[in-house]
Design a protein around this motif. Structure first.
Motif, short mmCIF file in Angstrom:
data_model
loop_
_atom_site.label_atom_id
_atom_site.label_comp_id
_atom_site.label_asym_id
_atom_site.label_seq_id
_atom_site.Cartn_x
_atom_site.Cartn_y
_atom_site.Cartn_z
N ASP A 146 0.99 -1.45 -0.04
CA ASP A 146 -0.02 0.07 -0.14
C ASP A 146 0.81 1.41 -0.05
N SER A 147 1.96 1.22 0.63
CA SER A 147 2.74 2.45 0.96
C SER A 147 3.45 3.21 -0.38
N VAL A 148 3.59 2.00 -1.43
CA VAL A 148 4.23 2.51 -2.62
C VAL A 148 3.33 2.41 -3.77
N LYS A 149 1.94 2.36 -3.42
CA LYS A 149 1.01 2.23 -4.72
C LYS A 149 1.14 3.64 -5.34
N GLY A 150 1.08 4.00 -6.52
CA GLY A 150 1.29 5.32 -7.14
C GLY A 150 2.88 5.76 -7.26
N ARG A 151 3.50 5.23 -6.80
CA ARG A 151 4.94 5.58 -6.80
C ARG A 151 5.97 4.62 -7.44
N PHE A 152 5.42 3.55 -7.19
CA PHE A 152 6.30 2.11 -7.74
C PHE A 152 5.71 1.74 -8.93
N THR A 153 6.22 1.24 -9.90
CA THR A 153 5.78 0.39 -10.89
C THR A 153 6.73 -0.70 -11.26
N ILE A 154 6.02 -1.94 -11.21
CA ILE A 154 6.83 -3.20 -11.51
C ILE A 154 6.53 -3.69 -13.05
N SER A 155 7.46 -4.15 -13.71
CA SER A 155 7.24 -4.63 -15.03
C SER A 155 8.27 -5.84 -15.24
N ARG A 156 7.76 -6.54 -16.21
CA ARG A 156 8.72 -7.74 -16.61
C ARG A 156 8.62 -8.16 -17.97
N ASP A 157 9.94 -8.79 -18.43
CA ASP A 157 10.15 -9.11 -19.89
C ASP A 157 10.15 -10.49 -19.92
N ASN A 158 9.00 -11.21 -20.34
CA ASN A 158 8.95 -12.71 -20.30
C ASN A 158 10.13 -13.45 -21.16
N ALA A 159 10.22 -12.90 -22.27
CA ALA A 159 11.20 -13.38 -23.27
C ALA A 159 12.68 -12.95 -22.59
N LYS A 160 13.12 -12.21 -21.80
CA LYS A 160 14.28 -12.00 -21.40
C LYS A 160 14.31 -12.51 -19.97
N ASN A 161 13.49 -12.88 -19.19
CA ASN A 161 13.48 -13.38 -17.91
C ASN A 161 13.87 -12.04 -16.95
#
Length: 121
Positions: free
Chosen positions: A61-76
């Motif tokens: 909750d304390s990072v919502k709106g400030r942090f963004t997680i993302s991933r690239d499945n092809a590159k792991n």
């Protein structure tokens, strides 16, 4: 053998930004959820953000709106973009991944070595 290697930590002033990256390598068949945890001195490790292979995300909750997680499945790889950093975000950040290795039936939980994030006021 599977390895998670993190990069991108450092020292930043409050209000600044950092981007953490984590790359998984080795005999990987598939990766389920990937995520970032953090542990501050004297505190328990806590989940900061997680992302499934399908892209569903979950945040502390304390990072919502400030942090963004993302991933690239092809590159792991999995990334954590951290904006508007606060001194209370100071911690060692760990990459985590649920990995099924080639030729192994069960899923194992793997951790990176940790990267320090320090936010000055």
């Amino acid at each position: 053998q599977v390895q998670l290697v993190e990069s991108g930590g450092g020292l930043v002033q409050a209000g600044g930004s950092l981007r953490l990256s984590c790359a998984a390598s080795g005999s990987i068949f598939s990766i389920n959820a990937m995520g970032w945890y953090r542990q501050a001195p004297g505190k328990q490790r806590e989940l900061v953000a997680a992302i499934t292979s399908g892209g569903t995300t979950n945040y502390l909750d304390s990072v919502k709106g400030r942090f963004t997680i993302s991933r690239d499945n092809a590159k792991n790889t999995v990334n954590l973009q951290m904006n508007s950093l606060k001194p209370e975000d100071t911690a060692v950040y760990y990459c985590n991944a649920e990995i099924k290795r080639t030729g192994v039936s069960r899923v194992w939980n793997y951790w990176g070595q940790g990267t320090q994030v320090s936010v000055s006021s």
